[in-house]
Design an enzyme around this catalytic site. Sequence first.
Site, mmCIF file in Angstrom:
data_model
loop_
_atom_site.group_PDB
_atom_site.id
_atom_site.type_symbol
_atom_site.label_atom_id
_atom_site.label_comp_id
_atom_site.label_asym_id
_atom_site.label_seq_id
_atom_site.Cartn_x
_atom_site.Cartn_y
_atom_site.Cartn_z
ATOM 1 N N ASP A 265 45.311 32.306 56.940
ATOM 2 C CA ASP A 265 45.231 33.832 57.213
ATOM 3 C C ASP A 265 46.459 33.763 56.298
ATOM 4 O O ASP A 265 47.538 33.605 56.136
ATOM 5 C CB ASP A 265 45.846 34.078 58.279
ATOM 6 C CG ASP A 265 45.909 35.583 58.906
ATOM 7 O OD1 ASP A 265 45.751 36.413 57.512
ATOM 8 O OD2 ASP A 265 45.401 35.795 59.587
ATOM 9 N N PHE A 266 46.322 34.685 54.872
ATOM 10 C CA PHE A 266 47.859 35.171 54.468
ATOM 11 C C PHE A 266 48.916 36.268 55.374
ATOM 12 O O PHE A 266 50.263 35.899 55.093
ATOM 13 C CB PHE A 266 47.254 35.684 53.392
ATOM 14 C CG PHE A 266 48.485 35.817 52.556
ATOM 15 C CD1 PHE A 266 48.924 35.338 51.565
ATOM 16 C CD2 PHE A 266 48.985 37.273 51.963
ATOM 17 C CE1 PHE A 266 49.700 34.821 50.392
ATOM 18 C CE2 PHE A 266 50.365 37.473 51.471
ATOM 19 C CZ PHE A 266 50.492 36.913 50.456
ATOM 20 N N LYS B 115 44.504 45.843 46.315
ATOM 21 C CA LYS B 115 43.012 46.180 46.583
ATOM 22 C C LYS B 115 43.638 46.742 47.393
ATOM 23 O O LYS B 115 44.166 46.765 48.788
ATOM 24 C CB LYS B 115 42.231 45.630 46.320
ATOM 25 C CG LYS B 115 40.539 46.366 46.940
ATOM 26 C CD LYS B 115 39.676 45.886 47.139
ATOM 27 C CE LYS B 115 39.057 44.999 47.891
ATOM 28 N NZ LYS B 115 37.818 44.061 47.513
ATOM 29 N N GLY C 165 36.008 33.055 44.394
ATOM 30 C CA GLY C 165 36.625 32.314 43.529
ATOM 31 C C GLY C 165 36.846 32.806 42.132
ATOM 32 O O GLY C 165 36.989 32.416 41.453
HETATM 33 N N1 SAM Z 1 38.259 37.807 44.670
HETATM 34 C C1 SAM Z 1 37.119 36.674 45.261
HETATM 35 C C2 SAM Z 1 36.798 36.790 44.650
HETATM 36 O O1 SAM Z 1 36.377 37.401 43.361
HETATM 37 O O2 SAM Z 1 35.813 35.850 44.717
HETATM 38 C C3 SAM Z 1 36.727 38.107 46.208
HETATM 39 C C4 SAM Z 1 37.446 38.605 47.514
HETATM 40 S S1 SAM Z 1 36.859 39.637 49.033
HETATM 41 C C5 SAM Z 1 36.323 40.723 48.131
HETATM 42 C C6 SAM Z 1 37.600 39.531 50.284
HETATM 43 C C7 SAM Z 1 38.799 38.162 50.718
HETATM 44 O O3 SAM Z 1 39.242 38.983 51.348
HETATM 45 C C8 SAM Z 1 37.801 37.583 51.719
HETATM 46 O O4 SAM Z 1 36.885 36.534 50.743
HETATM 47 C C9 SAM Z 1 38.202 37.243 52.645
HETATM 48 O O5 SAM Z 1 38.519 35.685 53.315
HETATM 49 C C10 SAM Z 1 40.027 37.442 52.470
HETATM 50 N N2 SAM Z 1 40.554 37.974 53.536
HETATM 51 C C11 SAM Z 1 41.191 39.189 54.114
HETATM 52 N N3 SAM Z 1 41.726 38.769 54.846
HETATM 53 C C12 SAM Z 1 42.181 37.407 54.996
HETATM 54 C C13 SAM Z 1 43.952 37.246 55.346
HETATM 55 N N4 SAM Z 1 43.771 38.035 56.056
HETATM 56 N N5 SAM Z 1 43.860 36.069 54.451
HETATM 57 C C14 SAM Z 1 43.666 35.596 53.710
HETATM 58 N N6 SAM Z 1 42.014 36.259 53.427
HETATM 59 C C15 SAM Z 1 41.706 37.268 54.053
#
Ligand code: SAM
Length: 192
Positions: free
Chosen positions: A79-80, A144, A34
């Site tokens: 899930d996005f 990203k 977060g």
């Molecule tokens: N921006 C966040 C922060 O500053 O706290 C960190 C994000 S972390 C690098 C990447 C996130 O992408 C993870 O929490 C992971 O669960 C999420 N993620 C990966 N695939 C996803 C999907 N299909 N749908 C939703 N979230 C996803």
Amino acid sequence: NYRCRSAFKLLEIDDKFNLFAPGQCVIDCGAAPGSWTQVAVQRVNANKKDAKKSVGQVIAIDRLPIYPIEGAKVLGNADFTSLSTHAKLTEMLSGTRVNVVLSDMAPNATGIREMDHENIVHLAYTALRFAVQVSQVGACVLLKIWDGRDTSKLEKDLARFYEHVKTVKPPASRTDSAEKFLLGRKFKGLKT
Ligand code: SAM
């Protein structure tokens, strides 16, 4: 106090490119734990900290649970890449057009470079597709990626929808060597 160090990447990108302004609406994809959401909440004044400025809104989504963040609406365990998530988000927006779509989404890395690249580019495309549907003209998107074969294709596709496209590597991202961010600014709008 930010929940993780990723916050500094977004702070650096915003300081340079001014993504956020008070009163704006932001969607943060892949938001757990977060810290980007915390940054966005402050910068669009979603927590009403500055009584003189207009109040924005931030919606955070992740497939993991997200602990509540003051000033943000959170959609955890979602899930996005699933259309039902997009439907839920659209409902939460109830017609509000979005100014900024962020995707810090990252798949679980397999260690196989090409495969990881392909997977993260797929997530970025999902965010882009959603962004063009819900964004207001002039909006921006930040995606990203881990660099690889399809980076230039994604850049070209971004340029179809955004006037300015840039690759950004904030100093705080130094340690993540393959990681970079594609920034699209000034959404052109969908031709109808
Ligand atoms: N921006 C966040 C922060 O500053 O706290 C960190 C994000 S972390 C690098 C990447 C996130 O992408 C993870 O929490 C992971 O669960 C999420 N993620 C990966 N695939 C996803 C999907 N299909 N749908 C939703 N979230 C996803």
